[in-house]
Design an enzyme around this catalytic site. Structure first.
Site, PDB file in Angstrom:
ATOM      1  N   ARG A  21       0.827  -1.212   0.000  1.00  0.00           N
ATOM      2  CA  ARG A  21       0.000   0.000   0.000  1.00  0.00           C
ATOM      3  C   ARG A  21       0.853   1.251   0.000  1.00  0.00           C
ATOM      4  NH1 ARG A  21      -5.525  -1.506   2.628  1.00  0.00           N
ATOM      5  NH2 ARG A  21      -5.416  -3.730   2.241  1.00  0.00           N
ATOM      6  N   SER A 136     -22.636 -13.372  12.929  1.00  0.00           N
ATOM      7  CA  SER A 136     -21.947 -12.266  12.254  1.00  0.00           C
ATOM      8  C   SER A 136     -22.100 -12.393  10.738  1.00  0.00           C
ATOM      9  CB  SER A 136     -20.462 -12.344  12.651  1.00  0.00           C
ATOM     10  OG  SER A 136     -19.697 -11.398  11.988  1.00  0.00           O
ATOM     11  N   SER A 188     -19.374  -0.973   2.634  1.00  0.00           N
ATOM     12  CA  SER A 188     -18.717   0.139   1.950  1.00  0.00           C
ATOM     13  C   SER A 188     -17.912  -0.256   0.728  1.00  0.00           C
ATOM     14  CB  SER A 188     -17.821   0.888   2.917  1.00  0.00           C
ATOM     15  OG  SER A 188     -16.667   0.139   3.152  1.00  0.00           O
ATOM     16  N   HIS A 216     -21.028   3.690   7.554  1.00  0.00           N
ATOM     17  CA  HIS A 216     -21.085   4.287   6.209  1.00  0.00           C
ATOM     18  C   HIS A 216     -22.461   4.843   5.876  1.00  0.00           C
ATOM     19  CE1 HIS A 216     -16.995   3.316   5.111  1.00  0.00           C
ATOM     20  NE2 HIS A 216     -17.167   2.215   5.822  1.00  0.00           N
ATOM     21  N   THR A 244     -19.664   6.142  13.485  1.00  0.00           N
ATOM     22  CA  THR A 244     -18.387   6.863  13.544  1.00  0.00           C
ATOM     23  C   THR A 244     -18.627   8.362  13.428  1.00  0.00           C
ATOM     24  OG1 THR A 244     -16.186   7.055  12.529  1.00  0.00           O
ATOM     25  CG2 THR A 244     -18.015   6.775  11.023  1.00  0.00           C
ATOM     26  N   LYS A 247     -16.498   9.812   9.288  1.00  0.00           N
ATOM     27  CA  LYS A 247     -16.751   9.746   7.849  1.00  0.00           C
ATOM     28  C   LYS A 247     -17.652  10.932   7.476  1.00  0.00           C
ATOM     29  CE  LYS A 247     -15.382   5.000   7.957  1.00  0.00           C
ATOM     30  NZ  LYS A 247     -13.954   5.091   7.723  1.00  0.00           N
ATOM     31  N   THR A 362      -8.840  -6.113   1.977  1.00  0.00           N
ATOM     32  CA  THR A 362     -10.059  -5.308   2.101  1.00  0.00           C
ATOM     33  C   THR A 362     -11.154  -5.894   1.219  1.00  0.00           C
ATOM     34  OG1 THR A 362      -8.609  -3.414   2.440  1.00  0.00           O
ATOM     35  CG2 THR A 362     -10.927  -2.924   2.084  1.00  0.00           C
TER      36      THR A 362
HETATM   37  C1  LIG Z   1     -17.923  -0.745   8.518  1.00  0.00           C
HETATM   38  C2  LIG Z   1     -16.896  -0.030   9.326  1.00  0.00           C
HETATM   39  N1  LIG Z   1     -16.983  -0.063  10.664  1.00  0.00           N
HETATM   40  C3  LIG Z   1     -16.082   0.570  11.430  1.00  0.00           C
HETATM   41  C4  LIG Z   1     -15.033   1.278  10.876  1.00  0.00           C
HETATM   42  C5  LIG Z   1     -14.059   1.986  11.758  1.00  0.00           C
HETATM   43  O1  LIG Z   1     -14.446   3.309  11.892  1.00  0.00           O
HETATM   44  P1  LIG Z   1     -13.352   4.446  12.229  1.00  0.00           P
HETATM   45  O2  LIG Z   1     -12.741   4.834  10.922  1.00  0.00           O
HETATM   46  O3  LIG Z   1     -14.127   5.519  12.880  1.00  0.00           O
HETATM   47  O4  LIG Z   1     -12.369   3.803  13.142  1.00  0.00           O
HETATM   48  C6  LIG Z   1     -14.902   1.340   9.492  1.00  0.00           C
HETATM   49  C7  LIG Z   1     -13.793   2.109   8.891  1.00  0.00           C
HETATM   50  O5  LIG Z   1     -13.621   2.240   7.729  1.00  0.00           O
HETATM   51  C8  LIG Z   1     -15.850   0.673   8.692  1.00  0.00           C
HETATM   52  O6  LIG Z   1     -15.751   0.679   7.360  1.00  0.00           O
END
Ligand SMILES: Cc1ncc(COP(=O)(O)O)c(C=O)c1O
Length: 412
Positions: A21, A136, A188, A216, A244, A247, A362
Site C-alpha cells: 500500500r 456475524s 462500503s 457508512h 463513527t 466519515k 479489504t
Molecule cells: C464498517 C466499518 N466499521 C467501522 C469502521 C471503523 O471506523 P473508524 O474509521 O471511525 O475507526 C470502518 C472504517 O472504515 C468501517 O468501514
C-alpha cells in the site's frame, strides 16, 4: 531470527503480489475540498480527491471548524485523561446527549474511533454475557470480526445479507441461549445495504439482540441523517446502533447508542473505553456541530445521492464497469491488483484524480477495484473530468476486455 531480513522479505512479497500500500500524501486545505494538494517526488500539485470518506465535506464546514476553534480556545488541546479519571469534558457529555437523541436511543457512549467502538463493544458483550453466541454477517468489517474474536464467545457466520441463512443458524440454539446478531447497514466496498427489517424479524423471533454498524450511513440516510435504520423506520428494533464521527461527520471518533442500561454496561465493563484517554474536547465540539448541522439540513443528503447517481450513470454510459451499488458508493471493478494500481497511478499522475486502489484483504483477490465516493462538493466540471479520465485510462490500459458479470450495463 534476523528480524530485519524477515520484515524486508514480507514487504517484498507484498510488493510482488501488487498489494503493497502506497498512500497519497495530501494536504487538505480549509474550504477547498474536494481539491487538495498532493506532495510527490519533491513536487506539489492540486488533485481532486474522489475517494474520501468525508462523504459530505463536513470536515471543512465553517460551522464545524468554528466549533473546534472555540473549544480549543476554551479547553486546550487534550482531554487530560481517561473518561473515568479526569478526562470527561463537558463537550463529551453534550455530544453523548446529542448522539442519543440523534439515534432515538436513551443513551450513547463515545470511543476514540469507530474501530474501537466495535472492537470494545462486541468483545465486551461476547466475553461477559455467559453462553452468548454471536451471529456475524460474513462481510462484516474487520473491527467487528476482531471484537467478536476477542470476546471468545461461540460464533456463527451467516451468508451476506441473508436472513434465511441467519434463521437456519439461529434455529440450532434454544431460545434461552443469549444471542447477538451483528451486521452493517451500508457495506462500503460493494455499496449494498442490509435488509435490516428482515434481519430484525428473524432476530426477534429468536430473542436475539441486534448490533448494527451504521458507519457508512451516519449523516447520509434518514430524515435527520442518523442512518439507514432511521430511513427504514426500524431504530427501535435495533439493540445497539454503532457509528463513527470520522466519515460523513468529518471529524474522528466512534459511538454506540442503546438503552441506558446497555450503554452503562459497556461503559462499566469495556476495556477499550475504560483504559484509553478520551478524545480532545475540540474534536467532540466539532462532531457536535457537524451532527447539529446535518440534522437540520436534509438537502445535503439529496444532493449527495444525486451526485452518486450521476457518477454511476455517466461512468456506466462510457462502459466503465460500475458494480450495482444501491448506496452513495461507486465501486468500479478492475479485478486485478497490478492493473488496479496502474489505473490509480495514471489517474493521479496524468489526470489529477485521486482514487486509491482497493486490494486484498479489504476485498477478495480478483475483485480489486477503484472505489469512488462523490460528495455534494464535486461539481459538474469535476464530474465530466472524472468520466473522461476514467474512459481514457480504460482505453489506455485496455481494461474494457475484462469481463465483469456483476457490473452495471449502461442500458440497464
Ligand atoms: C464498517 C466499518 N466499521 C467501522 C469502521 C471503523 O471506523 P473508524 O474509521 O471511525 O475507526 C470502518 C472504517 O472504515 C468501517 O468501514
Amino acid at each position: 531470527m534476523d528480524y530485519e531480513h524477515y520484515f524486508t522479505k514480507r514487504i517484498s512479497d507484498l510488493k510482488s503480489e501488487g498489494r503493497y500500500r502506497v498512500f497519497a500524501d495530501l494536504e487538505r486545505q480549509k474550504g477547498r475540498f474536494p481539491i487538495a494538494l498532493n506532495y510527490r517526488d519533491g513536487e506539489v500539485r492540486e488533485v481532486v480527491v474522489w475517494c474520501s470518506n468525508d462523504y459530505l465535506g463536513m470536515g471543512q464546514h465553517p460551522e464545524v471548524i468554528a466549533a473546534a476553534h472555540e473549544a480549543l480556545e476554551r479547553c486546550g488541546a487534550g482531554a487530560g485523561g481517561t473518561r473515568n479519571i479526569s478526562g470527561t469534558n463537558h463537550y463529551h457529555v453534550l455530544l453523548e446527549e446529542e448522539l442519543a437523541a440523534f439515534n432515538a436511543k436513551e443513551s450513547a457512549l463515545l470511543f476514540t474511533s469507530g474501530y474501537v467502538a466495535n472492537q470494545t463493544t462486541l468483545s465486551t458483550l461476547g466475553a461477559t454475557i455467559p453462553g452468548c453466541v454471536v451471529f456475524s454477517d460474513e462481510l462484516n468489517h474487520n473491527s467487528m470480526i476482531e471484537g467478536i474474536r476477542h470476546g471468545r464467545s461461540a460464533k456463527q457466520v451467516f451468508r451476506h445479507n441473508d436472513p434465511e441463512h441467519l434463521e437456519q443458524l439461529l434455529s440450532a440454539y434454544p431460545k434461552e441461549t443469549p444471542k447477538l446478531v451483528a451486521f452493517e447497514s451500508v457495506y462500503s466496498m460493494d455499496g449494498d445495504i442490509a435488509p435490516i427489517a428482515e434481519i430484525c424479524d428473524v432476530a426477534e423471533a429468536h430473542n436475539a439482540m441486534t448490533y448494527l454498524d451504521e458507519v457508512h450511513a451516519v449523516g447520509m440516510y434518514g430524515e435527520q441523517g442518523s442512518g439507514v435504520a432511521e430511513r427504514d423506520g426500524v431504530r427501535d428494533r435495533i439493540t445497539i446502533i454503532q457509528g463513527t464521527l470520522a466519515k460523513a461527520l468529518g471529524v474522528v471518533g466512534g459511538y454506540i447508542a442503546a438503552s441506558a442500561s446497555c450503554v452503562d454496561y459497556v461503559r462499566s465493563f469495556g476495556p477499550g473505553f475504560i483504559f484509553s484517554s478520551s478524545m480532545p474536547p475540540a474534536t467532540a465540539a466539532a462532531a457536535l456541530a457537524s451532527i447539529r448541522f446535518l440534522r437540520a439540513h436534509p438537502e445535503i443528503r439529496d444532493r449527495h445521492q444525486e451526485r452518486a447517481a450521476t457518477a454511476k450513470r455517466l461512468l456506466a454510459e462510457r462502459g466503465i464497469p460500475v458494480l450495482p451499488s444501491v448506496s452513495h458508493i461507486v465501486p468500479v471493478m478492475v479485478g486485478n491488483a497490478a492493473l488496479c494500481k496502474q489505473a490509480s497511478d495514471l489517474l493521479l499522475d496524468e489526470y489529477g484524480i485521486y482514487v486509491q486502489p482497493i486490494n486484498y484483504p479489504t476485498v477478495p483477490v480478483g475483485t480489486e477495484r477503484l472505489r469512488i465516493t462523490p460528495t455534494p462538493l464535486h461539481d459538474d466540471a469535476m464530474m465530466a473530468h472524472l468520466v473522461e479520465s476514467f474512459s481514457a485510462v480504460w482505453d489506455r490500459l485496455d481494461l474494457h476486455k475484462a469481463h465483469h458479470p456483476k457490473a452495471v450495463k449502461a442500458a440497464e
